[in-house]
Write a protein that holds these residues in place. Structure first.
Motif, PDB file in Angstrom:
ATOM      1  N   UNK A  72       5.126   6.555 -12.926  1.00 14.69           N
ATOM      2  CA  UNK A  72       4.368   7.904 -11.716  1.00 14.69           C
ATOM      3  C   UNK A  72       4.134   6.763 -10.322  1.00 14.69           C
ATOM      4  N   UNK A  73       3.525   6.161 -10.418  1.00 14.42           N
ATOM      5  CA  UNK A  73       3.210   4.748  -8.746  1.00 14.42           C
ATOM      6  C   UNK A  73       4.067   4.110  -8.762  1.00 14.42           C
ATOM      7  N   UNK A  74       5.447   3.141  -9.975  1.00 16.97           N
ATOM      8  CA  UNK A  74       6.628   2.760  -8.789  1.00 16.97           C
ATOM      9  C   UNK A  74       7.383   4.154  -8.665  1.00 16.97           C
ATOM     10  N   UNK A  75       7.381   4.949  -8.901  1.00 15.34           N
ATOM     11  CA  UNK A  75       8.403   5.870  -8.537  1.00 15.34           C
ATOM     12  C   UNK A  75       7.775   5.941  -6.545  1.00 15.34           C
ATOM     13  N   UNK A  76       6.159   6.440  -7.086  1.00 14.67           N
ATOM     14  CA  UNK A  76       6.002   7.110  -5.568  1.00 14.67           C
ATOM     15  C   UNK A  76       6.461   5.370  -4.675  1.00 14.67           C
ATOM     16  N   UNK A  77       5.809   4.488  -5.030  1.00 11.21           N
ATOM     17  CA  UNK A  77       5.827   3.288  -4.252  1.00 11.21           C
ATOM     18  C   UNK A  77       7.638   2.934  -3.981  1.00 11.21           C
ATOM     19  N   UNK A  78       8.409   3.180  -4.854  1.00 10.88           N
ATOM     20  CA  UNK A  78       9.697   3.082  -4.697  1.00 10.88           C
ATOM     21  C   UNK A  78      10.192   4.021  -3.458  1.00 10.88           C
ATOM     22  N   UNK A  79       8.945   5.452  -3.368  1.00 10.31           N
ATOM     23  CA  UNK A  79      10.082   6.136  -2.711  1.00 10.31           C
ATOM     24  C   UNK A  79       9.860   5.732  -1.057  1.00 10.31           C
ATOM     25  N   UNK A  80       8.189   5.241  -0.595  1.00 11.05           N
ATOM     26  CA  UNK A  80       7.966   5.237  -0.014  1.00 11.05           C
ATOM     27  C   UNK A  80       8.769   4.063   0.228  1.00 11.05           C
ATOM     28  N   UNK A  81       8.921   2.997   0.053  1.00 10.22           N
ATOM     29  CA  UNK A  81       9.918   2.207   0.640  1.00 10.22           C
ATOM     30  C   UNK A  81      11.261   2.124   1.192  1.00 10.22           C
ATOM     31  N   UNK A  82      12.177   3.682   0.513  1.00  8.70           N
ATOM     32  CA  UNK A  82      13.395   3.849   0.531  1.00  8.70           C
ATOM     33  C   UNK A  82      12.898   4.845   1.733  1.00  8.70           C
ATOM     34  N   UNK A  83      11.909   5.187   1.801  1.00  3.52           N
ATOM     35  CA  UNK A  83      11.665   5.960   3.459  1.00  3.52           C
ATOM     36  C   UNK A  83      11.385   4.986   4.892  1.00  3.52           C
ATOM     37  N   UNK A  84      10.650   3.718   4.008  1.00  2.80           N
ATOM     38  CA  UNK A  84      10.546   3.180   5.292  1.00  2.80           C
ATOM     39  C   UNK A  84      11.983   2.151   5.820  1.00  2.80           C
TER      40      UNK A  84
END
Length: 75
Positions: A17-29
């Motif tokens: 879940x932490x990795x997914x949240x980080x990836x979602x943030x990176x994709x948004x950025x």
């Protein structure tokens, strides 16, 4: 399933879940950055078109063909 197995699975789930949240943030950025770059590209394209129109409308008396250019000063 033992308590240790359950704890390990929970920790793995938390990690995922932490990795997914980080990836979602990176994709948004990255998406926001891509949008900004696209805006800049469109602005530059409009500027190039305007310059091309100005060049085609001008009498071009200030612009010499390559063979008409004088040699550089060091010759």
């Amino acid at each position: 399933m033992t308590q240790a197995d359950t704890n390990e699975l929970q920790q793995q789930l938390i990690d995922l879940e932490s990795k997914l949240a980080f990836q979602e943030d990176a994709v948004l950025a990255l998406n926001n950055e891509l949008l900004e770059h696209q805006k800049r590209i469109e602005k530059l394209q409009r500027q190039v078109l305007l310059l091309a129109e100005k060049l085609s409308r001008s009498d071009n008396s200030d612009i010499l063909r390559p063979e008409e250019e004088p040699p550089p000063p060091h010759y």
